[in-house]
Scaffold this active site. Sequence first.
Site, PDB file in Angstrom:
ATOM      1  N   ARG A  93       0.801  -1.224   0.000  1.00 53.47           N
ATOM      2  CA  ARG A  93       0.000   0.000   0.000  1.00 53.47           C
ATOM      3  C   ARG A  93       0.836   1.277   0.000  1.00 53.47           C
ATOM      4  O   ARG A  93       1.888   1.332   0.640  1.00 53.47           O
ATOM      5  CB  ARG A  93      -0.928  -0.002   1.228  1.00 53.47           C
ATOM      6  CG  ARG A  93      -2.004  -1.069   1.168  1.00 53.47           C
ATOM      7  CD  ARG A  93      -2.684  -1.289   2.512  1.00 53.47           C
ATOM      8  NE  ARG A  93      -3.739  -2.298   2.385  1.00 53.47           N
ATOM      9  CZ  ARG A  93      -3.514  -3.616   2.424  1.00 53.47           C
ATOM     10  NH1 ARG A  93      -2.291  -4.099   2.599  1.00 53.47           N
ATOM     11  NH2 ARG A  93      -4.529  -4.458   2.297  1.00 53.47           N
ATOM     12  N   HIS A 118      -0.970  -2.503  -4.476  1.00 56.06           N
ATOM     13  CA  HIS A 118      -0.376  -3.325  -5.540  1.00 56.06           C
ATOM     14  C   HIS A 118      -0.377  -2.638  -6.909  1.00 56.06           C
ATOM     15  O   HIS A 118      -0.659  -3.250  -7.938  1.00 56.06           O
ATOM     16  CB  HIS A 118      -1.099  -4.677  -5.630  1.00 56.06           C
ATOM     17  CG  HIS A 118      -0.955  -5.527  -4.403  1.00 56.06           C
ATOM     18  ND1 HIS A 118       0.128  -5.457  -3.564  1.00 56.06           N
ATOM     19  CD2 HIS A 118      -1.772  -6.484  -3.875  1.00 56.06           C
ATOM     20  CE1 HIS A 118      -0.021  -6.320  -2.569  1.00 56.06           C
ATOM     21  NE2 HIS A 118      -1.164  -6.952  -2.735  1.00 56.06           N
ATOM     22  N   HIS A 189       2.685 -12.744  -5.627  1.00 59.28           N
ATOM     23  CA  HIS A 189       1.542 -12.930  -4.727  1.00 59.28           C
ATOM     24  C   HIS A 189       0.984 -14.353  -4.810  1.00 59.28           C
ATOM     25  O   HIS A 189      -0.232 -14.548  -4.870  1.00 59.28           O
ATOM     26  CB  HIS A 189       0.448 -11.922  -5.069  1.00 59.28           C
ATOM     27  CG  HIS A 189      -0.361 -11.468  -3.892  1.00 59.28           C
ATOM     28  ND1 HIS A 189      -1.004 -12.349  -3.039  1.00 59.28           N
ATOM     29  CD2 HIS A 189      -0.629 -10.230  -3.411  1.00 59.28           C
ATOM     30  CE1 HIS A 189      -1.635 -11.680  -2.113  1.00 59.28           C
ATOM     31  NE2 HIS A 189      -1.427 -10.383  -2.304  1.00 59.28           N
ATOM     32  N   ASP A 260      -1.813 -10.135   8.333  1.00 56.60           N
ATOM     33  CA  ASP A 260      -1.670  -9.416   7.073  1.00 56.60           C
ATOM     34  C   ASP A 260      -0.733  -8.239   7.330  1.00 56.60           C
ATOM     35  O   ASP A 260      -1.122  -7.080   7.265  1.00 56.60           O
ATOM     36  CB  ASP A 260      -3.034  -8.947   6.555  1.00 56.60           C
ATOM     37  CG  ASP A 260      -2.966  -8.437   5.119  1.00 56.60           C
ATOM     38  OD1 ASP A 260      -1.887  -8.532   4.502  1.00 56.60           O
ATOM     39  OD2 ASP A 260      -3.990  -7.941   4.611  1.00 56.60           O
ATOM     40  N   GLU A 325       5.159 -12.637   0.779  1.00 57.58           N
ATOM     41  CA  GLU A 325       5.567 -11.707  -0.266  1.00 57.58           C
ATOM     42  C   GLU A 325       6.832 -10.963   0.177  1.00 57.58           C
ATOM     43  O   GLU A 325       6.776 -10.109   1.060  1.00 57.58           O
ATOM     44  CB  GLU A 325       4.443 -10.721  -0.547  1.00 57.58           C
ATOM     45  CG  GLU A 325       3.107 -11.375  -0.879  1.00 57.58           C
ATOM     46  CD  GLU A 325       1.940 -10.465  -0.574  1.00 57.58           C
ATOM     47  OE1 GLU A 325       1.796  -9.429  -1.255  1.00 57.58           O
ATOM     48  OE2 GLU A 325       1.179 -10.784   0.358  1.00 57.58           O
TER      49      GLU A 325
END
Length: 360
Positions: A93, A118, A189, A260, A325
């Site tokens: 982000r 992304h 991803h 996350d 990631e």
Amino acid sequence: MLSCGEKEEKIISGLNKLNFNAEKDGKITALYVLKNAKGMEACITNYGGRIVSIMVPDKNGKPTDVVLGYDNIGSYLASDGNFGALIGRYGNRIANGKFSLDGIEYTLPQNNNGHCLHGGPKGFHTKVWDATQIDNRTLELKYLSQDGEAGFQGNLSVKVTYSLTDDNALSILYEATTDLPTVCNLTNHSYFNLSGVPGSQILDHQVFIDANDITAVDSTLIPYAIEPVEGTPLDFRTPVAVGARINADNDQLIKGRGYDHNWILNTKGNISAVAAKVVSPVSGIVLEVYTNEPGIQFYTGNFMSGKDKGKFGVVYPHRGALCLETQHYPDSPNQPEFPSTTLRPGEKYMSKCIYKFLTQ
């Protein structure tokens, strides 16, 4: 069409190459198959540079697909998800879809709680890359992101090389150059489920992450501080099952609906050190992650709806996969104390991620 005497290629995953042939934006999509000497196979489409399948042996030697995805290009084109995709120009982000570089403010698409996620809705995951299969274990993808694309400055020339090694690893090498100052943060991803059980959750997967700290986030997942994992459910310095603490009464877990977050790696760019490790107790498959990046985003499929139908009709459940990631930190262009993601003319961006598979 197969010429006379030509044999149809045997694909371990069972995917059909013809199901990946289409035209988008004047370019042709296709499926490319990589194999190593030990029978590992990776199938990749040049639409979004997506890893469609990775076949590795489980503890009994059975070939097992360890990533989620679709078995045809139409499903990828219709989806707004990121299964297996190359992510850019900026992975993760950027707050409010804005950042300043050299005194100039840039405005990006806002596609996630008012932020740019992304690279926006038409990021690198939606582009048809120019593909060259170097040999049976190496695929080279190229894309020119033009000046102004999604609001980013500079013509960014990107090359991503996927290669299989004989120790059952998939290596991803990202390279990029620019003709004007810009920001760059590329990643992959892929959604991993190592169990070999179609449609299962990953709550029993044991996870290790070599990190003492995370970038703590607000309710819209923008970092506001660096905080230690010590004494929290986000401490994976000793392996623990995903589901053991995912529903704990913890501020960061509540904001992310689970894991996350970006973990700040202790490996500090050492590509030979294990940054993260995942083990499925069912299949015995082990995934080790190596990277020269300073961070890794660990995501546990919290926004998977349980309605997505993937390869061969399998329905993917809530928390049906996890992502690891490798990348720089979220919102780095707006947070000068974070490692810089600025790329200038004459410099070369180079990032490497290795997904290595073993059994135990």
